[in-house]
Design an enzyme around this catalytic site. Structure first.
Site, PDB file in Angstrom:
ATOM      1  N   ARG A 122      -6.244   6.655  -6.417  1.00 56.80           N
ATOM      2  CA  ARG A 122      -5.168   5.685  -6.959  1.00 56.80           C
ATOM      3  C   ARG A 122      -5.555   4.149  -7.061  1.00 56.80           C
ATOM      4  NH1 ARG A 122       0.263   7.959  -5.731  1.00 56.80           N
ATOM      5  NH2 ARG A 122       0.035  10.098  -6.868  1.00 56.80           N
ATOM      6  N   GLN A 127      -5.395   4.723 -13.482  1.00 58.28           N
ATOM      7  CA  GLN A 127      -4.159   5.052 -13.707  1.00 58.28           C
ATOM      8  C   GLN A 127      -3.802   5.775 -14.924  1.00 58.28           C
ATOM      9  OE1 GLN A 127      -2.149   1.382 -13.867  1.00 58.28           O
ATOM     10  NE2 GLN A 127      -1.799   1.184 -11.744  1.00 58.28           N
ATOM     11  N   ASP A 130      -4.690   9.605 -13.770  1.00 56.24           N
ATOM     12  CA  ASP A 130      -3.753  10.210 -12.945  1.00 56.24           C
ATOM     13  C   ASP A 130      -2.686  11.192 -12.939  1.00 56.24           C
ATOM     14  OD1 ASP A 130      -2.528  10.739 -10.457  1.00 56.24           O
ATOM     15  OD2 ASP A 130      -1.947   8.369 -10.176  1.00 56.24           O
ATOM     16  N   SER A 133       0.448  11.459 -11.185  1.00 49.85           N
ATOM     17  CA  SER A 133       1.509  10.499 -11.869  1.00 49.85           C
ATOM     18  C   SER A 133       2.335  11.318 -12.915  1.00 49.85           C
ATOM     19  CB  SER A 133       0.981   9.163 -11.753  1.00 49.85           C
ATOM     20  OG  SER A 133       0.665   8.680 -10.546  1.00 49.85           O
ATOM     21  N   TYR A 228      -0.035   6.363  -0.726  1.00 47.60           N
ATOM     22  CA  TYR A 228       0.562   7.627  -0.371  1.00 47.60           C
ATOM     23  C   TYR A 228       1.410   7.455   1.046  1.00 47.60           C
ATOM     24  CZ  TYR A 228      -2.311  10.280  -3.202  1.00 47.60           C
ATOM     25  OH  TYR A 228      -2.865  10.844  -4.535  1.00 47.60           O
TER      26      TYR A 228
END
Length: 376
Positions: A122, A127, A130, A133, A228
């Site tokens: 992360r 991003q 990911d 996500s 997290y």
């Protein structure tokens, strides 16, 4: 280089690892893209559309994987698929490393260099790669839609000549990507929304979406590395459970999203809490694949307990196969693009890059990820 997109063979998997849009861009990078016939059928991507984007269509999985240098999949290969991979093949997929370590060893034994997309760090520049996500965002949305479909009342306030219908109350447990999207979706549908999380940093996010934050007062932090949540102390869990137990009695819809990497899903909604809920209430347990946030959840099933409907769907993002495939395919494209040497049209991997060290499970016949080595 040949890049293969085989059809997914795990039960219930409707997604595909490439979209026509990403195929066009992969071909533009100099790759020969081969898609197994029917691979995109559940996501409404026909063979003809893939061909128009520049892909070749293979009549079978064996043909698609033959001599493939790179393989994109949604889920890891089944045992019968492994012999089809050539030694040294680059595989990017969701591999469930903690839940299926024997298969990771089999990938190593086959000589496959396997990258677990769910291990993507992360960090800001990752991003766009990911997958957790992108898929959780859709799962959070779909959880509310599924709750609305099972709910036997209207969700928004309605004022009619015959009387006023009160708005439904939705409680979101776990404010990660899925939780935030669930809050936003429930709010759009007219619910009174509240949410809870062990990370105090999420309070502002919940309130910015119009929700009320529910959390015990504590100096203990639930924030772990990479955004997290970490497991909390027994005292915190007890006090939080007491607060939630009182709050949950008034809720119509509860959506649980809490997961801790490498651990079973934490119990958030106890059997006693379910007993206290109003008849006709709904629980959607997005952690069902990891055992569930409610002990009454039956993974893969919708059940009724004490007058409460508990939805334990697996692979919720796959219920939106068109969008989840498109986003997942874009994640993979963004992952592989920096590795393609534009001059030689070959893979040039920086083995010290965080996106590589974070996701690479197997290399040169060995399991190399630190979290999967013996003793961990």
């Amino acid at each position: 280089m040949k890049l293969a997109i085989p059809k997914e063979r795990q039960d219930g998997e409707t997604r595909v690892a490439a979209s026509p849009e990403t195929v066009k861009k992969l071909v533009g990078l100099g790759l020969e893209v081969v898609v197994e016939t029917g691979a995109g059928a559940h996501a409404s991507f026909s063979d003809a559309v893939y061909q128009e984007a520049g892909a070749k269509i293979a009549a079978s999985e064996a043909e698609a994987l033959k001599d493939a240098d790179i393989v994109f999949k949604v889920r890891g290969p089944l045992d019968e698929e492994l012999p089809l991979f050539k030694k040294g093949a680059f595989l990017a997929a969701i591999l469930n490393p903690y839940g299926d370590r024997p298969r990771i060893q089999k990938l190593a034994d086959q000589g496959v260099d396997a990258f677990a997309m769910e291990f993507m760090p992360r960090i800001t520049r990752a991003q766009s790669m990911d997958v957790l996500s992108s898929q959780s965002n859709l799962a959070g949305y779909k959880a509310v839609i599924n709750a609305a479909a099972a709910f036997t009342r209207a969700m928004p306030m309605m004022m009619t000549a015959a009387g006023t219908i009160a708005p439904a109350r939705a409680f979101i447990m776990g404010v990660g990507v899925a939780g935030l999207q669930a809050i936003a979706t429930a709010k759009r549908l007219g619910c009174i929304v509240s949410a809870t999380d062990v990370r105090s940093t999420t309070k502002e996010q919940v309130e910015s979406l119009g929700g009320t934050f529910v959390m015990v007062e504590s100096e203990e932090s639930g924030d772990a590395a990479g955004g997290y949540a970490k497991e909390m102390s027994d005292d915190y869990k007890r006090r939080q459970a007491e607060l939630v137990a009182e709050h949950i009695k008034k809720q119509d819809i509860v959506i649980t999203t809490a997961l801790i990497p490498g651990r079973p899903a934490p119990v958030l909604v106890t059997e006693e809490m379910v007993k206290s809920m109003k008849p006709g209430s709904i629980i959607v347990d997005l952690a069902a694949e990891r055992g569930g946030n409610c002990p009454l959840t039956e993974p893969g099933k919708t059940v009724q307990k004490y007058g409460v409907t508990i939805i334990g769907d697996l692979n919720v993002a796959a219920q939106l196969a068109v969008d989840s495939s498109a986003l997942y395919a874009k994640n993979l494209l963004n992952f592989i693009t920096p590795m393609i040497d534009k001059e030689t049209k070959s893979l040039k991997i920086n083995w010290e890059d965080e996106t590589i060290t974070g996701t690479c499970l197997t290399k040169d016949g060995q399991v190399i990820h630190p979290s999967l080595r013996e003793g961990n």
